[in-house]
Design a protein around this motif. Structure first.
Motif, PDB file in Angstrom:
ATOM      1  N   ASP A  10      57.700  34.222 -59.568  1.00  8.65           N
ATOM      2  CA  ASP A  10      57.927  35.397 -58.735  1.00  8.65           C
ATOM      3  C   ASP A  10      58.406  36.553 -59.612  1.00  8.65           C
ATOM      4  O   ASP A  10      58.718  36.381 -60.802  1.00  8.65           O
ATOM      5  CB  ASP A  10      58.877  35.095 -57.576  1.00  8.65           C
ATOM      6  CG  ASP A  10      60.297  34.742 -58.007  1.00  8.65           C
ATOM      7  OD1 ASP A  10      60.690  35.042 -59.149  1.00  8.65           O
ATOM      8  OD2 ASP A  10      61.021  34.166 -57.190  1.00  8.65           O
ATOM      9  N   ASP A  11      58.432  37.754 -59.042  1.00  9.50           N
ATOM     10  CA  ASP A  11      58.773  38.938 -59.822  1.00  9.50           C
ATOM     11  C   ASP A  11      60.163  38.852 -60.436  1.00  9.50           C
ATOM     12  O   ASP A  11      60.376  39.310 -61.558  1.00  9.50           O
ATOM     13  CB  ASP A  11      58.654  40.201 -58.953  1.00  9.50           C
ATOM     14  CG  ASP A  11      57.210  40.566 -58.669  1.00  9.50           C
ATOM     15  OD1 ASP A  11      56.304  39.977 -59.286  1.00  9.50           O
ATOM     16  OD2 ASP A  11      56.993  41.461 -57.826  1.00  9.50           O
ATOM     17  N   GLU A  12      61.102  38.258 -59.736  1.00 11.92           N
ATOM     18  CA  GLU A  12      62.457  38.111 -60.261  1.00 11.92           C
ATOM     19  C   GLU A  12      62.440  37.302 -61.560  1.00 11.92           C
ATOM     20  O   GLU A  12      63.093  37.665 -62.549  1.00 11.92           O
ATOM     21  CB  GLU A  12      63.336  37.425 -59.215  1.00 11.92           C
ATOM     22  CG  GLU A  12      64.757  37.194 -59.651  1.00 11.92           C
ATOM     23  CD  GLU A  12      65.562  36.435 -58.609  1.00 11.92           C
ATOM     24  OE1 GLU A  12      66.529  35.766 -59.017  1.00 11.92           O
ATOM     25  OE2 GLU A  12      65.229  36.492 -57.413  1.00 11.92           O
ATOM     26  N   VAL A  13      61.688  36.214 -61.577  1.00  7.43           N
ATOM     27  CA  VAL A  13      61.586  35.369 -62.778  1.00  7.43           C
ATOM     28  C   VAL A  13      60.872  36.129 -63.891  1.00  7.43           C
ATOM     29  O   VAL A  13      61.311  36.102 -65.052  1.00  7.43           O
ATOM     30  CB  VAL A  13      60.860  34.049 -62.446  1.00  7.43           C
ATOM     31  CG1 VAL A  13      60.496  33.291 -63.721  1.00  7.43           C
ATOM     32  CG2 VAL A  13      61.708  33.191 -61.530  1.00  7.43           C
ATOM     33  N   LEU A  14      59.790  36.815 -63.563  1.00  9.44           N
ATOM     34  CA  LEU A  14      59.054  37.554 -64.597  1.00  9.44           C
ATOM     35  C   LEU A  14      59.916  38.649 -65.214  1.00  9.44           C
ATOM     36  O   LEU A  14      59.882  38.863 -66.432  1.00  9.44           O
ATOM     37  CB  LEU A  14      57.769  38.143 -64.021  1.00  9.44           C
ATOM     38  CG  LEU A  14      56.720  37.135 -63.557  1.00  9.44           C
ATOM     39  CD1 LEU A  14      55.502  37.848 -62.991  1.00  9.44           C
ATOM     40  CD2 LEU A  14      56.326  36.186 -64.666  1.00  9.44           C
ATOM     41  N   LEU A  15      60.700  39.344 -64.402  1.00 10.78           N
ATOM     42  CA  LEU A  15      61.596  40.378 -64.933  1.00 10.78           C
ATOM     43  C   LEU A  15      62.675  39.758 -65.816  1.00 10.78           C
ATOM     44  O   LEU A  15      63.033  40.312 -66.859  1.00 10.78           O
ATOM     45  CB  LEU A  15      62.225  41.175 -63.785  1.00 10.78           C
ATOM     46  CG  LEU A  15      61.262  42.104 -63.044  1.00 10.78           C
ATOM     47  CD1 LEU A  15      61.897  42.603 -61.744  1.00 10.78           C
ATOM     48  CD2 LEU A  15      60.850  43.264 -63.925  1.00 10.78           C
TER      49      LEU A  15
END
Length: 135
Positions: free
Chosen positions: A98-103
């Motif tokens: 998810d975006d949180e992990v990618l960031l």
């Protein structure tokens, strides 16, 4: 939102009701050729970024597939898993993308494909939600 903000926000919402009701009743104009142009431009940008990422990692993958992204990031590139998905009836749990992990990965374990992947997701969201859906 704080409780003290509620009356102010409520008053703004109530004031907008006649405007939104009028828009729903009479409709609104949509510039379909412009949306189609945006869709094509965003599609080209998605393809360009996808090609760049695939050249960088030396592997073909679908940037819209969370399973393929997880395999690429955690198995092929050996980036650390930050959190796991729950899995499903026919799927085993895997590292979340998810975006949180990618960031988080971009900040703590930078890799050149992470900003491109986040950018692709932004274009895909815009394309699917607005240009393709309304045109």
């Amino acid at each position: 939102m704080r409780n003290s903000d509620f009356p102010r926000v409520h008053n703004i919402d109530v004031a907008c009701i006649p405007i939104v009701a009028d828009m729903m009743k009479s409709g609104m104009l949509v510039d379909i050729p412009y949306l189609q142009q945006l869709s094509a431009e965003w599609g080209d940008k998605i393809a360009e970024l996808s090609t760049l990422m695939q050249m960088e990692v030396g592997k073909s993958f679908n940037p819209a597939s969370n399973d393929q992204i997880a395999t690429l990031l955690f198995d092929d590139l050996r980036l650390p898993r930050q959190k796991m998905t729950k899995g499903g009836e026919h799927k085993a749990p895997r590292g979340s993308v998810d975006d949180e992990v990618l960031l988080w990965l971009e900040e703590h374990h930078p890799h050149s494909i992470l900003p491109k992947l986040l950018e692709i997701r932004e274009y895909m969201k815009l394309k699917g939600t607005y240009s393709d859906a309304l045109a």
